[in-house]
Design an enzyme around this catalytic site. Structure first.
Site, PDB file in Angstrom:
ATOM      1  CG  ASP A 143      -2.209   1.890   6.450  1.00 25.46           C
ATOM      2  OD1 ASP A 143      -2.507   1.535   5.289  1.00 25.46           O
ATOM      3  OD2 ASP A 143      -2.716   2.898   6.998  1.00 25.46           O
ATOM      4  CG  ASP A 153      -1.962   1.058   1.210  1.00 25.15           C
ATOM      5  OD1 ASP A 153      -2.455   1.396   0.121  1.00 25.15           O
ATOM      6  OD2 ASP A 153      -2.288   1.584   2.289  1.00 25.15           O
ATOM      7  CE  LYS A 207      -5.693  -1.013  -1.043  1.00 24.48           C
ATOM      8  NZ  LYS A 207      -4.524  -0.451  -0.357  1.00 24.48           N
ATOM      9  CG  ASP A 217      -1.686   7.695   0.847  1.00 26.94           C
ATOM     10  OD1 ASP A 217      -0.932   8.674   0.965  1.00 26.94           O
ATOM     11  OD2 ASP A 217      -2.350   7.473  -0.178  1.00 26.94           O
TER      12      ASP A 217
END
EC number: 3.1.3.5
Length: 265
Positions: free
Chosen positions: A208, A12, A183, A14
Site C-alpha cells: 500500500d 504487506d 523495507k 497493514d
C-alpha cells in the site's frame, strides 16, 4: 499486453490485509484462495515488535487465517542477516520479544559487553539509559543495525516515534549510519523468497506504500501491485520516478489472479 505467471505472493499486512484490527475487503478470501491452489506466500511487515505467533493471532481475530510460518517480519529478516554475517554472534538489543526471540532462535547471544552489533528495533518504552548504552557501544566499535527505517508508527492516540527516528538520534551522537534491514531494503524480499523457495520473475508483491513496498519490489525484480486501501493514494503514484506494474482498489481485485496464477500487465 504481457501475460505473466505468478507462483509466489508476498503481501504487506497493514493497509493491505488489515486496517487497525479490521480485515480489509477480500483479504480473508485472498489468503484462502492461495491455500486452495497451493500458492507459496508470505505476509511481510516492517513491525519487529511482535513474534509471528502474535501476528498470526492478531490476523486470526480479524478473520484472516495465516499460520505463523507464513509471516516474515523485519525482526526475522534482521536475525537472518546478522546470523549469516557473523554466525553465533552477540548483540546489544533495543526492542521487544519479536526481535529478541528471533535473535535467540538464530543462535545469537544478547549482551552489553563488547557485542558484535547494536541492533535497534521498535519498542513503546525507549529509555534514555538504553539509548546511551547503544551510543557508547557503537562508539566502542559495535556495528549498528536497525530493523526498519520507519520514522513514525500508528497508535490509537496518534503517531509515535519509531525506529527510524531513534536511529537518527543515535546517528547524530555517533556519526554512524545504521544498516536498515526492513523495507525498502530489497534484502527483506530476498530473504523472504529464500524462505519459501520463490523466484523473482514469478513472484508478486502487494503493498500500500510506494516508498517502501513498491520500490523494494521493483529493486528486487518482482511484479508489483499497489492497493489503494492504505497510505498511497492514486493521484500520488505519478509523483514517484518508479511505477508499480498495476494499481488496484484493494486486494479483493487480485483474488482472480491468485486463483488463475496468471496476470496481464
Amino acid at each position: 499486453m504481457a501475460v505473466k505467471k505468478i507462483e509466489t505472493w508476498l503481501t504487506d499486512m497493514d493497509g493491505v490485509l488489515v486496517h487497525e484490527n479490521t480485515a480489509l475487503p477480500g483479504a480473508a478470501e485472498f489468503i484462502e484462495t492461495l491455500k486452495e491452489h497451493d500458492r507459496q506466500y508470505l505476509v511481510l511487515t516492517n513491525n519487529p515488535i511482535y513474534t509471528p505467533r502474535d501476528l498470526s493471532a492478531r490476523l486470526g481475530r480479524s478473520g484472516i487465517d495465516v499460520p505463523e510460518d507464513r509471516i516474515w517480519t523485519s525482526a526475522l529478516a534482521t536475525a537472518d542477516f546478522v546470523a549469516r554475517t557473523i554466525p553465533r554472534g552477540s548483540a546489544y538489543v533495543i526492542g521487544e520479544a519479536g526481535l529478541t526471540t528471533a535473535l535467540h532462535e538464530a543462535g545469537f547471544i544478547l549482551s552489553d559487553i563488547n557485542p558484535d552489533y547494536v541492533i535497534l528495533g521498535e519498542t513503546r518504552t525507549y529509555s534514555f539509559e538504553s539509548i546511551t548504552t547503544a551510543i557508547r557501544l557503537i562508539l566502542g566499535g559495535a556495528r549498528f543495525i536497525c530493523t526498519n527505517p520507519d520514522a513514525t508508527g500508528p497508535s490509537e492516540n496518534g503517531i509515535l516515534p519509531a525506529a527510524g527516528s531513534v536511529a537518527a538520534l543515535v546517528t547524530k551522537a555517533t556519526n554512524r549510519e545504521p544498516y536498515f534491514v526492513g523495507k525498502p531494503n530489497p534484502i527483506m524480499f530476498r530473504t523472504a523468497l529464500n524462505r519459501v523457495g520463490g523466484h523473482s520473475e514469478t513472484t508478486a508483491m502487494i503493498g500500500d506504500r510506494m516508498d517502501t513496498d513498491v520500490v523494494a519490489g521493483v529493486e528486487a525484480g518482482l511484479n508489483t501491485f499497489l492497493v489503494l486501501t492504505g497510505i498511497t493514494k492514486r493521484e500520488e503514484v505519478e509523483t514517484f520516478p518508479f511505477r508499480p506494474d498495476k494499481v488496484v482498489d484493494s486486494i479483493k481485485n487480485l483474488i482472480d489472479v491468485a486463483e488463475s496464477g496468471v496476470v496481464e500487465f
